[in-house]
Design a protein around this motif. Structure first.
Motif, PDB file in Angstrom:
ATOM      1  N   ILE A   1      -4.022   7.381 -10.022  1.00 29.95           N
ATOM      2  CA  ILE A   1      -2.433   8.399  -9.833  1.00 29.95           C
ATOM      3  C   ILE A   1      -0.880   7.281 -10.410  1.00 29.95           C
ATOM      4  N   SER A   2      -1.403   6.124  -9.108  1.00 37.84           N
ATOM      5  CA  SER A   2      -0.403   5.798  -8.786  1.00 37.84           C
ATOM      6  C   SER A   2      -0.112   4.393  -9.278  1.00 37.84           C
ATOM      7  N   PRO A   3       0.240   3.114  -9.381  1.00 40.07           N
ATOM      8  CA  PRO A   3       0.584   1.836  -9.621  1.00 40.07           C
ATOM      9  C   PRO A   3      -0.290   1.037  -8.580  1.00 40.07           C
ATOM     10  N   TYR A   4      -0.412   1.629  -7.569  1.00 40.66           N
ATOM     11  CA  TYR A   4      -1.038   1.150  -6.171  1.00 40.66           C
ATOM     12  C   TYR A   4      -2.185   1.515  -6.727  1.00 40.66           C
ATOM     13  N   GLY A   5      -2.606   2.879  -6.399  1.00 32.94           N
ATOM     14  CA  GLY A   5      -4.149   3.075  -6.904  1.00 32.94           C
ATOM     15  C   GLY A   5      -5.173   2.783  -8.369  1.00 32.94           C
ATOM     16  N   ARG A   6      -3.772   2.024  -8.766  1.00 37.09           N
ATOM     17  CA  ARG A   6      -4.205   1.701  -9.965  1.00 37.09           C
ATOM     18  C   ARG A   6      -4.459  -0.337 -10.047  1.00 37.09           C
TER      19      ARG A   6
ATOM     20  N   ALA B   1      -9.821   5.280  -0.590  1.00 32.85           N
ATOM     21  CA  ALA B   1      -9.756   6.683  -1.367  1.00 32.85           C
ATOM     22  C   ALA B   1      -8.891   6.705  -2.319  1.00 32.85           C
ATOM     23  N   THR B   2      -8.342   6.168  -2.620  1.00 32.29           N
ATOM     24  CA  THR B   2      -6.780   6.472  -3.621  1.00 32.29           C
ATOM     25  C   THR B   2      -6.959   6.106  -5.081  1.00 32.29           C
ATOM     26  N   VAL B   3      -8.500   5.151  -5.947  1.00 32.79           N
ATOM     27  CA  VAL B   3      -8.751   4.926  -6.306  1.00 32.79           C
ATOM     28  C   VAL B   3      -9.357   5.629  -7.048  1.00 32.79           C
ATOM     29  N   TYR B   4      -9.561   7.216  -6.287  1.00 28.38           N
ATOM     30  CA  TYR B   4     -10.308   8.287  -7.048  1.00 28.38           C
ATOM     31  C   TYR B   4      -9.178   8.981  -7.681  1.00 28.38           C
ATOM     32  N   GLY B   5      -7.937   8.975  -7.630  1.00 23.42           N
ATOM     33  CA  GLY B   5      -7.131  10.509  -7.950  1.00 23.42           C
ATOM     34  C   GLY B   5      -7.943  11.813  -7.546  1.00 23.42           C
ATOM     35  N   LEU B   6      -6.896  12.473  -7.598  1.00 22.24           N
ATOM     36  CA  LEU B   6      -7.080  13.911  -7.555  1.00 22.24           C
ATOM     37  C   LEU B   6      -8.660  14.633  -7.529  1.00 22.24           C
ATOM     38  N   PRO B   7      -9.203  14.549  -6.834  1.00 27.34           N
ATOM     39  CA  PRO B   7     -10.433  14.605  -6.394  1.00 27.34           C
ATOM     40  C   PRO B   7     -11.459  15.735  -6.899  1.00 27.34           C
TER      41      PRO B   7
ATOM     42  N   LYS C   1       0.398  -1.306  -0.037  1.00 30.91           N
ATOM     43  CA  LYS C   1       0.116   0.477  -0.026  1.00 30.91           C
ATOM     44  C   LYS C   1       0.805   1.365  -0.233  1.00 30.91           C
ATOM     45  N   ALA C   2       2.451   1.295   0.291  1.00 33.07           N
ATOM     46  CA  ALA C   2       2.607   2.690  -0.145  1.00 33.07           C
ATOM     47  C   ALA C   2       2.624   3.047  -1.593  1.00 33.07           C
ATOM     48  N   VAL C   3       2.197   3.883  -2.214  1.00 36.63           N
ATOM     49  CA  VAL C   3       2.483   4.790  -2.928  1.00 36.63           C
ATOM     50  C   VAL C   3       3.275   5.015  -3.769  1.00 36.63           C
ATOM     51  N   ALA C   4       4.387   5.573  -3.297  1.00 36.00           N
ATOM     52  CA  ALA C   4       5.912   6.254  -3.641  1.00 36.00           C
ATOM     53  C   ALA C   4       6.514   4.775  -4.445  1.00 36.00           C
ATOM     54  N   GLU C   5       5.780   3.735  -3.164  1.00 38.76           N
ATOM     55  CA  GLU C   5       7.294   2.362  -3.893  1.00 38.76           C
ATOM     56  C   GLU C   5       6.568   1.820  -4.795  1.00 38.76           C
ATOM     57  N   SER C   6       4.826   2.244  -5.048  1.00 37.42           N
ATOM     58  CA  SER C   6       4.250   0.916  -6.134  1.00 37.42           C
ATOM     59  C   SER C   6       5.215   2.060  -7.171  1.00 37.42           C
ATOM     60  N   PHE C   7       5.482   3.390  -7.734  1.00 33.57           N
ATOM     61  CA  PHE C   7       5.847   3.890  -8.602  1.00 33.57           C
ATOM     62  C   PHE C   7       7.201   2.862  -9.363  1.00 33.57           C
ATOM     63  N   LYS C   8       7.996   2.568  -8.300  1.00 34.59           N
ATOM     64  CA  LYS C   8       9.493   1.942  -8.164  1.00 34.59           C
ATOM     65  C   LYS C   8       9.080   0.550  -8.915  1.00 34.59           C
ATOM     66  N   VAL C   9       8.088  -0.075  -8.063  1.00 31.64           N
ATOM     67  CA  VAL C   9       8.143  -2.119  -8.199  1.00 31.64           C
ATOM     68  C   VAL C   9       6.454  -1.825  -8.648  1.00 31.64           C
ATOM     69  N   PRO C  10       6.695  -1.449  -9.688  1.00 34.20           N
ATOM     70  CA  PRO C  10       4.613  -1.690  -9.917  1.00 34.20           C
ATOM     71  C   PRO C  10       4.382  -3.295 -10.277  1.00 34.20           C
ATOM     72  N   GLU C  11       5.552  -3.959 -11.072  1.00 34.81           N
ATOM     73  CA  GLU C  11       5.263  -5.693 -10.980  1.00 34.81           C
ATOM     74  C   GLU C  11       4.673  -6.086  -9.834  1.00 34.81           C
ATOM     75  N   LYS C  12       5.422  -5.407  -8.514  1.00 38.87           N
ATOM     76  CA  LYS C  12       5.579  -6.377  -7.288  1.00 38.87           C
ATOM     77  C   LYS C  12       3.675  -6.095  -6.548  1.00 38.87           C
ATOM     78  N   TYR C  13       3.382  -4.662  -6.697  1.00 41.84           N
ATOM     79  CA  TYR C  13       2.548  -4.555  -6.298  1.00 41.84           C
ATOM     80  C   TYR C  13       0.963  -5.084  -7.464  1.00 41.84           C
ATOM     81  N   TYR C  14       0.975  -5.175  -8.564  1.00 41.87           N
ATOM     82  CA  TYR C  14       0.301  -6.332  -8.751  1.00 41.87           C
ATOM     83  C   TYR C  14       0.281  -6.985  -9.345  1.00 41.87           C
ATOM     84  N   ARG C  15       1.386  -8.076  -8.957  1.00 40.34           N
ATOM     85  CA  ARG C  15       1.662  -8.875  -8.833  1.00 40.34           C
ATOM     86  C   ARG C  15       1.007  -9.666  -7.197  1.00 40.34           C
TER      87      ARG C  15
END
Ligand code: WQD
Length: 335
Positions: A145-150, A125-131, A84-98
């Motif tokens: 707006i992040s791989p985590y949110g997606r 709420a991160t699925v909403y992106g910027l309100p 659930k770490a937004v910043a980390e999800s940009f670095k290792v998106p494949e780990k987040y999707y897995r």
């Protein structure tokens, strides 16, 4: 009911497990302890004088996962396990999707195989992106707006398709706003592995002197004091929303999605003032540039969860800060 709780030794999971036990449910927790501790089970048992089964299982380990399903025969699943770490999800998106998508698919396939028809899914709420409109209703656009949110939005869509594909399947999707605070005993709370990135643990680290000050990301937002605002929700309120969701699963088929927040937001400076009031300790801070991706303000419309589940938040900001500080003083998790 027999409830299988993935990630149940984690922050949100542990507070929910305590309430499930107190409500008389039988619980099996599966956890890989990547962001939680085995000892949490001891504290929960101390709190409610009830026990639960705990197994070290990664939701990507299908064999161990199936063994747990076969032996426990869950009647419902509460699925907290995930990254659930937004910043980390940009670095290792494949780990987040897995973890967040394949892990969910493993759970749903075994639910089908073992005739478990009910699931409560942790979304955000991160699925909403910027309100674009405030307060945010469940009908707000979904533009993470992040791989985590997606990865969370993909999970929601999988749950919806799973629910529609079979008879008498029931799913509740809970979109958490900002979970904070701790159980009043101070025995369980937010105990992040590694250096946290979210506000409450960072303020606590600053109060404890672990870091010299809090960096406030942005001071010129369109809020009453220029700092960004969020809908912070007490962890005990968030946990009770899961029990209300469980009650709904028992009486309906299909899928329902709910915001879980308080319906109001507080700025960073509001939170600092509340912590200073509660701890009587000044929180040193300095203003720095905005953090990329941060919204100026974000808070939930909570009319639907009140109307359908009869749930409303009960705790205020000072209680969020007071219980977080008490957890720190009692258990010293951040040292
Ligand atoms: C809160 C406010 C920051 C740290 C995160 C996740 C989200 C969800 C909830 C999982 C913001 C400010 C923070 C700091 C600061 N988690 N801040 N200095 O960003 O709303 O959401 O938690 O579902 O996915 O991203 O929470 O606690 O990071 O920030 O000024 O050192 O505090 O700018 O306004 P956020 P946060």
């Amino acid at each position: 009911m027999r409830i299988l709780v993935t990630g149940g030794n984690g922050y949100i999971g542990s507070h929910t497990v305590r309430q499930l036990l107190a409500a008389g449910h039988r619980v099996l927790v599966l956890d890989n302890f990547s962001n939680s501790k085995q000892e949490v089970k001891i504290e929960i048992q101390r709190l409610c004088n009830l026990s639960y089964d705990l197994e070290e299982v990664d939701i990507l380990d299908n064999d161990k996962l199936e063994c747990a399903f076969r032996n426990f025969q869950p009647e419902a699943v509460m699925h907290f396990a995930g990254l659930k770490a937004v910043a980390e999800s940009f670095k290792v998106p494949e780990k987040y999707y897995r973890e967040n998508v394949v892990g969910l698919l493993n759970i749903l396939q075994l639910m089908e195989k073992y005739s478990c028809k009910n699931i409560v899914f942790s979304s955000s709420a991160t699925v909403y992106g910027l309100p674009t409109i405030l307060p945010i209703t469940e009908e707000h656009g979904l533009n993470p707006i992040s791989p985590y949110g997606r990865s969370k939005l993909v999970g929601e869509n999988i749950i919806k398709d799973w629910s529609n594909a079979g008879s008498d399947r029931s799913a509740v999707i809970l979109r958490y706003f900002n979970p904070v605070g701790a159980h009043s005993s101070g025995l369980i709370g937010e105990n992040p592995t590694g250096v946290p990135s979210n506000l409450f643990p960072i303020i606590l680290r600053t109060i404890l002197g672990i870091q010299p000050n809090l960096e406030i990301y942005g001071y010129d937002y369109d809020t009453h004091d220029g700092t960004a605002a969020r809908d912070y929700i007490h962890i005990e309120d968030l946990a009770s929303a899961h029990l209300a969701a469980l009650d709904l699963l028992a009486v309906f088929e299909g899928v329902e999605t709910f915001n879980v927040g308080t319906g109001r937001s507080y700025t960073v400076l509001d939170v600092i003032k509340a912590f200073e009031h509660v701890t009587k300790i000044q929180v040193p801070y300095k203003f720095v540039d905005r953090r990329s991706g941060d919204a100026p303000n974000c808070f939930a419309d909570v009319a639907k969860i009140k109307r359908v589940l009869g749930w409303t938040s009960q705790y205020g900001l000072h209680q969020m800060c007071d219980t977080a500080w008490n957890w720190c003083e009692t258990t010293k998790p951040l040292t």
